[in-house]
Scaffold this active site. Structure first.
Site: not given
Length: 439
Positions: A412-413
């Site tokens: 999700h980064r």
């Protein structure tokens, strides 16, 4: 010289390996390419073939020993006894042979002349460190070989900060690894002090024998490495997993028809890898890695797909290269070849490197779905479970359709939910388009 000193060859990137099986006895006849022993790297076990034919004399290593590229591991008598041999007792031959190994450490030419052994990778590194006038901007006061320098560049480590523990202060890959571990440990320690996080309590120590009969089973090297990597990846990557289903009714009919026409079996895995290759082209944000500094992305312009394979030794992930340049038949051949090599423990370290994205398929086993763990430094992995016939609504009536469960885990980064949603929608569309695979 009748006595051949056999050395550990270039292992395709693995600098150290463990000796796990010594299968020969003194006096055994050895043919060219016969297996001398079995070596195990962090990811695979491999047979060490004999470079010559002759009579096996002895091992120069023990089971469980850690050896490096260029280390002497065995002696093979290449010639039958002659009058000249009678004048030189075996003890003298052994002394002469061992002296050639000692000479190899300081003078690679001696190895080539005395024992007909090519200059090893380690020896080439030794010479490369002293090359002058090459025009390369390499600090002369940093003593490290090309492999260590490349490894440091990949991790963004300045060699000036690393203390070498090798001979004459040489910087090894382990020194770079230890430096990175120390830096990360210091960061974690600082973060815990600032946030007040006291960490996770260790698991309780239990004497299981008090409940019944037990047996302690040693983990293989691959299993230990997998466990460590999975724990690291799960704790360090903010995972999100999105679930969906693909209608593969027509695709399955087409796949089975290929066997009838071509008399070749193409598995669903080949179609999935082909589709993923196309998706990485149209969704380049999935073909990235996070830079070590946490401030940049590394955009890849090649497409190599990892394929998780369950083996008796543990889970391994061979990599199918240049998927975007191959048709379904080429990919199918690669899938079968690499899967067989994985199960036989024949994969080389190079065949498990360079993946951009991983496919983990449990279709042959079953299940409705699972949440796969990302294989860092990749930022995405697709989990596939067993397809099932389901009753679906077509707008007027319920019809039976073959549905394939999909689970996309992403970092999700680097990836947001909308990007992941588009990825899955595009994948489902491709798997429902038979014309895409037949063209």
């Amino acid at each position: 010289m009748p006595i051949q000193i056999v050395m550990v060859p270039d292992l395709g990137g693995a600098e150290t390996v463990e000796v796990i099986d010594l299968g020969l006895a003194s006096g055994d006849v050895v043919a060219l390419e016969d297996s001398l022993l079995v070596l195990e790297s962090d990811k695979a076990a491999m047979d060490m073939p004999s470079p010559v034919a002759g009579v096996f004399k002895k091992y120069l290593v023990t089971e469980g020993a850690i050896v490096h590229v260029g280390d002497a591991i065995a002696e093979i008598d290449m010639a039958k006894e002659t009058p000249a041999d009678a004048e030189n007792p075996p003890e003298e031959k052994a002394i002469e042979a061992s002296s050639s190994v000692v000479m190899a450490k300081n003078k690679p030419e001696a190895v080539m002349e005395k024992a007909s052994i090519p200059v090893s990778t380690v020896q080439r590194f030794e010479m490369a460190d002293f090359e002058l006038g090459s025009g390369k901007t390499i600090a002369t006061d940093i003593y490290a070989g090309p492999v260590a320098r490349k490894f440091a560049r990949e991790l963004g480590v300045s060699l000036i900060e690393v203390i070498g523990t090798g001979s004459r202060g040489r910087i090894l890959k382990d020194d770079i690894n230890n430096f990175v571990k120390k830096v990360m440990k210091d960061r974690v320690s600082t973060t815990e002090k600032v946030s007040g996080d006291i960490g996770i309590s260790p698991a309780p120590i239990v004497d299981f024998s008090q409940f019944g009969v037990i047996k302690t089973i040693k983990m293989s090297k691959i299993q230990k490495l997998t466990a460590a990597n999975m724990q690291r990846n799960w704790r360090s990557i903010p995972h999100v997993t999105q679930l969906d289903e693909a209608d593969i009714t027509e695709l399955e009919v087409f796949r089975k028809s290929l066997k009838v026409k071509q008399e070749k079996r193409v598995t669903l895995v080949a179609f999935l890898i082909k589709a993923i290759g196309s998706l990485l082209q149209s969704n380049p944000e999935f073909n990235r890695s996070l830079a070590v500094d946490g401030k940049h992305f590394i955009q890849k312009h090649y497409i190599h797909i990892g394929m998780a394979v369950d083996t008796p030794r543990g889970l391994v992930v061979p990599v199918i290269r240049d998927v975007d340049e191959k048709d379904i038949w080429d990919i199918s051949v690669d899938v079968a070849m690499l899967a067989n090599k994985a199960r036989d423990g024949k994969l080389s370290p190079a065949e498990m490197k360079g993946g951009c994205f991983t496919l983990s398929s449990l279709g042959a086993i079953g299940g409705n779905g699972f949440t796969p763990i990302i294989n860092a430094p990749e930022i995405g992995i697709l989990g596939v479970s067993k397809s099932q016939m389901k009753s679906t609504w077509d707008g007027s009536v319920f019809v039976p359709r073959l549905m394939l469960p999909l689970a996309l885990s992403y970092d999700h980064r680097a990836i947001n939910g909308a990007e992941a949603g588009r990825f899955l929608v595009h994948l489902i569309k491709l798997l429902g388009d038979v014309d895409y695979f037949s063209s």
